[in-house]
Design a protein around this motif. Structure first.
Motif, PDB file in Angstrom:
ATOM      1  N   THR A 146       0.786  -1.020  -0.175  1.00 17.42           N
ATOM      2  CA  THR A 146       0.132  -0.092  -0.005  1.00 17.42           C
ATOM      3  C   THR A 146       0.951   1.406   0.011  1.00 17.42           C
ATOM      4  O   THR A 146       2.130   1.223   0.274  1.00 17.42           O
ATOM      5  CB  THR A 146      -0.837   0.097   1.094  1.00 17.42           C
ATOM      6  N   VAL A 147       0.309   2.474  -0.332  1.00 16.36           N
ATOM      7  CA  VAL A 147       1.082   3.624  -0.475  1.00 16.36           C
ATOM      8  C   VAL A 147       1.068   4.550   0.890  1.00 16.36           C
ATOM      9  O   VAL A 147       1.435   5.625   0.805  1.00 16.36           O
ATOM     10  CB  VAL A 147       0.603   4.422  -1.612  1.00 16.36           C
TER      11      VAL A 147
ATOM     12  N   VAL B 272       1.304  -7.185   4.827  1.00 14.52           N
ATOM     13  CA  VAL B 272       1.177  -5.933   4.291  1.00 14.52           C
ATOM     14  C   VAL B 272       2.257  -5.040   4.447  1.00 14.52           C
ATOM     15  O   VAL B 272       2.735  -4.854   5.774  1.00 14.52           O
ATOM     16  CB  VAL B 272      -0.128  -5.399   4.774  1.00 14.52           C
ATOM     17  N   ILE B 273       2.910  -4.265   3.523  1.00 13.07           N
ATOM     18  CA  ILE B 273       3.766  -3.275   3.786  1.00 13.07           C
ATOM     19  C   ILE B 273       3.362  -1.863   3.173  1.00 13.07           C
ATOM     20  O   ILE B 273       2.829  -1.930   2.320  1.00 13.07           O
ATOM     21  CB  ILE B 273       4.947  -3.997   2.971  1.00 13.07           C
ATOM     22  N   ASP B 274       3.942  -1.055   3.718  1.00 12.60           N
ATOM     23  CA  ASP B 274       3.454   0.362   3.427  1.00 12.60           C
ATOM     24  C   ASP B 274       4.793   0.920   2.729  1.00 12.60           C
ATOM     25  O   ASP B 274       5.870   1.118   3.419  1.00 12.60           O
ATOM     26  CB  ASP B 274       3.103   1.299   4.588  1.00 12.60           C
TER      27      ASP B 274
ATOM     28  N   LEU C 280      11.360  -3.208  -1.036  1.00 12.22           N
ATOM     29  CA  LEU C 280      10.444  -3.859  -1.933  1.00 12.22           C
ATOM     30  C   LEU C 280      11.369  -5.250  -2.186  1.00 12.22           C
ATOM     31  O   LEU C 280      10.695  -6.310  -2.074  1.00 12.22           O
ATOM     32  CB  LEU C 280      10.254  -3.259  -3.160  1.00 12.22           C
ATOM     33  N   ILE C 281      12.698  -5.352  -2.340  1.00 14.54           N
ATOM     34  CA  ILE C 281      13.461  -6.447  -2.568  1.00 14.54           C
ATOM     35  C   ILE C 281      13.428  -7.170  -1.279  1.00 14.54           C
ATOM     36  O   ILE C 281      13.095  -8.325  -1.430  1.00 14.54           O
ATOM     37  CB  ILE C 281      14.848  -6.103  -3.127  1.00 14.54           C
ATOM     38  N   GLU C 282      13.598  -6.681  -0.304  1.00 14.75           N
ATOM     39  CA  GLU C 282      13.544  -7.368   0.909  1.00 14.75           C
ATOM     40  C   GLU C 282      12.314  -8.007   1.418  1.00 14.75           C
ATOM     41  O   GLU C 282      11.951  -9.052   1.819  1.00 14.75           O
ATOM     42  CB  GLU C 282      14.100  -6.357   2.132  1.00 14.75           C
ATOM     43  N   PHE C 283      11.177  -7.206   0.903  1.00 15.19           N
ATOM     44  CA  PHE C 283       9.617  -7.913   0.894  1.00 15.19           C
ATOM     45  C   PHE C 283       9.511  -8.867   0.054  1.00 15.19           C
ATOM     46  O   PHE C 283       8.955 -10.153   0.658  1.00 15.19           O
ATOM     47  CB  PHE C 283       8.700  -6.804   0.546  1.00 15.19           C
ATOM     48  N   TYR C 284      10.034  -8.845  -1.017  1.00 16.03           N
ATOM     49  CA  TYR C 284      10.033 -10.000  -2.156  1.00 16.03           C
ATOM     50  C   TYR C 284      10.802 -11.244  -1.300  1.00 16.03           C
ATOM     51  O   TYR C 284      10.266 -12.373  -1.384  1.00 16.03           O
ATOM     52  CB  TYR C 284      10.724  -9.885  -3.537  1.00 16.03           C
ATOM     53  N   ASN C 285      12.085 -11.067  -0.906  1.00 14.84           N
ATOM     54  CA  ASN C 285      12.744 -12.119  -0.428  1.00 14.84           C
ATOM     55  C   ASN C 285      11.846 -12.925   0.811  1.00 14.84           C
ATOM     56  O   ASN C 285      12.056 -14.096   1.129  1.00 14.84           O
ATOM     57  CB  ASN C 285      14.035 -11.508  -0.002  1.00 14.84           C
TER      58      ASN C 285
END
Length: 360
Positions: A137-138, A155-157, A349-354
């Motif tokens: 989310t933004v 969920v990540i902001d 974002l890449i951390e979230f993907y991982n």
């Protein structure tokens, strides 16, 4: 890692721009960056880096089996690890995941209007959210809404960001009207949540006996609402001061010809246009919606939504005090270039993907 950005359209719009920006920014950081447009091709495709692999589905209906299987086969053939579905594209992504579950699905919600979904829309989203592995989310408000209403709690902001494309080819379009007029510009598609009626009323109130002009850039979506707004512009009585350009390439080039950027919406997430105003060096006026107030801080003017009188007064504040306009514009520009550059956002974002990929 291979990541596919999924978007329903590549015509001018905030979510559409962000899908391209993410694809471009990730191309420099991961093994493979891909972008898929499902329904409406558009000129934003031209902004994709050559290293981004692109596919167009040409989806004709909500349950277009040819498009569904074309997307499934593309994901399978390229061994895509993560599909980041922007906005309404979560629907086809969820259908594909039912057929081919060997990828992680992340829904990216951009628009504050998601909080006002009708019963059918919300329940469809809630059901399909069981196939989501994560949600982006933004702003915090949207994060809380997603956690409370959907079946995915991961969920990540992440704020939107802007890429400085100053090296790209400049446009040749000059803003219309008097060259020495105080120029207000609004970049937003002709949708109800953008509340153009409020903006037109505010400008008409502000423009009396002043050398000023209003410039509107955004898609005419060929709806009853957009038809209504175009008629309002035509019949405003100040149509020689208000100009509509439709959808345009290289918006930054046009923004740099203006003096003030405005957000007049009644609902937002974090509008990309607001960040672009800062990148272009404009002073800004915005309604208090979504994440706008937190982004602007004390570097611009924020007024209540659906209040054309205070919006008009905000315009006049900067019109009558050009030094204040320059000072706030510079502060806002410095803040945007520092806090909303892609490097920090993409790293998170890449951390979230991982974190999603290591979860079974």
């Amino acid at each position: 890692m291979k990541v596919l950005q999924l978007i329903d359209s590549l015509r001018l719009g905030g979510a559409e721009k962000m899908s391209v920006s993410y694809a471009n920014a990730l191309a420099e950081r991961i093994e493979g960056s891909f972008l898929c447009c499902t329904r409406l091709d558009g000129f934003l495709k031209e902004e994709l880096h050559t290293t981004v692999n692109y596919v167009f589905l040409n989806k004709k209906s909500i349950l277009d089996t040819n498009a569904i299987f074309k997307l499934k086969n593309f994901i399978k053939y390229h061994n895509i690890d993560v599909v980041q579905a922007h906005g309404s594209s979560y629907f086809i992504a969820s259908l594909v995941k039912m057929l081919w579950p060997n990828f992680k699905l992340v829904w990216h919600v951009h628009n504050g209007a998601s909080e006002q979904m009708n019963f059918f829309e919300l329940n469809t989203l809630k059901f399909l959210s069981r196939f989501f592995d994560g949600i982006i989310t933004v702003n915090i408000s949207l994060s809380n809404w997603a956690k409370e209403n959907l079946n995915c709690k991961n969920v990540i902001d992440l704020p939107n960001f802007v890429l400085n494309n100053s090296s790209s080819k400049v446009g040749d379009l000059t803003l219309k009207g008097e060259a020495d007029a105080f120029k207000i510009i609004c970049v937003a598609n002709l949708r109800p949540e953008k509340d153009y009626s409020n903006l037109i009323k505010a400008f008409k109130e502000f423009a009396k006996n002043k050398n000023v002009s209003l410039h509107i850039i955004g898609n005419d979506l060929d709806t009853l609402y957009s038809e209504k707004i175009l008629k309002e512009l035509e019949n405003s009585g100040t149509n020689k001061k208000m100009f509509y350009y439709g959808s345009r390439r290289n918006v930054i080039f046009l923004l740099k010809q203006a003096d003030l950027g405005v957000i007049s919406s009644r609902s937002e997430g974090l509008p990309v246009a607001l960040l672009e105003y800062g990148l272009a060096g404009l002073c800004v006026v915005s309604t208090d919606v979504g994440h706008c107030k937190d982004v602007i801080k004390n570097n611009g003017i924020v007024v209540g939504k659906e209040d054309h009188i205070y919006l008009s007064k905000a315009f006049n504040t900067y019109y009558s005090n050009r030094e204040l306009a320059k000072t706030d514009a510079l502060k806002f520009h410095n803040d945007i270039t520092k806090k909303y550059s892609p490097s920090t956002v993409v790293s998170r974002l890449i951390e979230f993907y991982n974190s999603i990929l290591i979860t079974n």
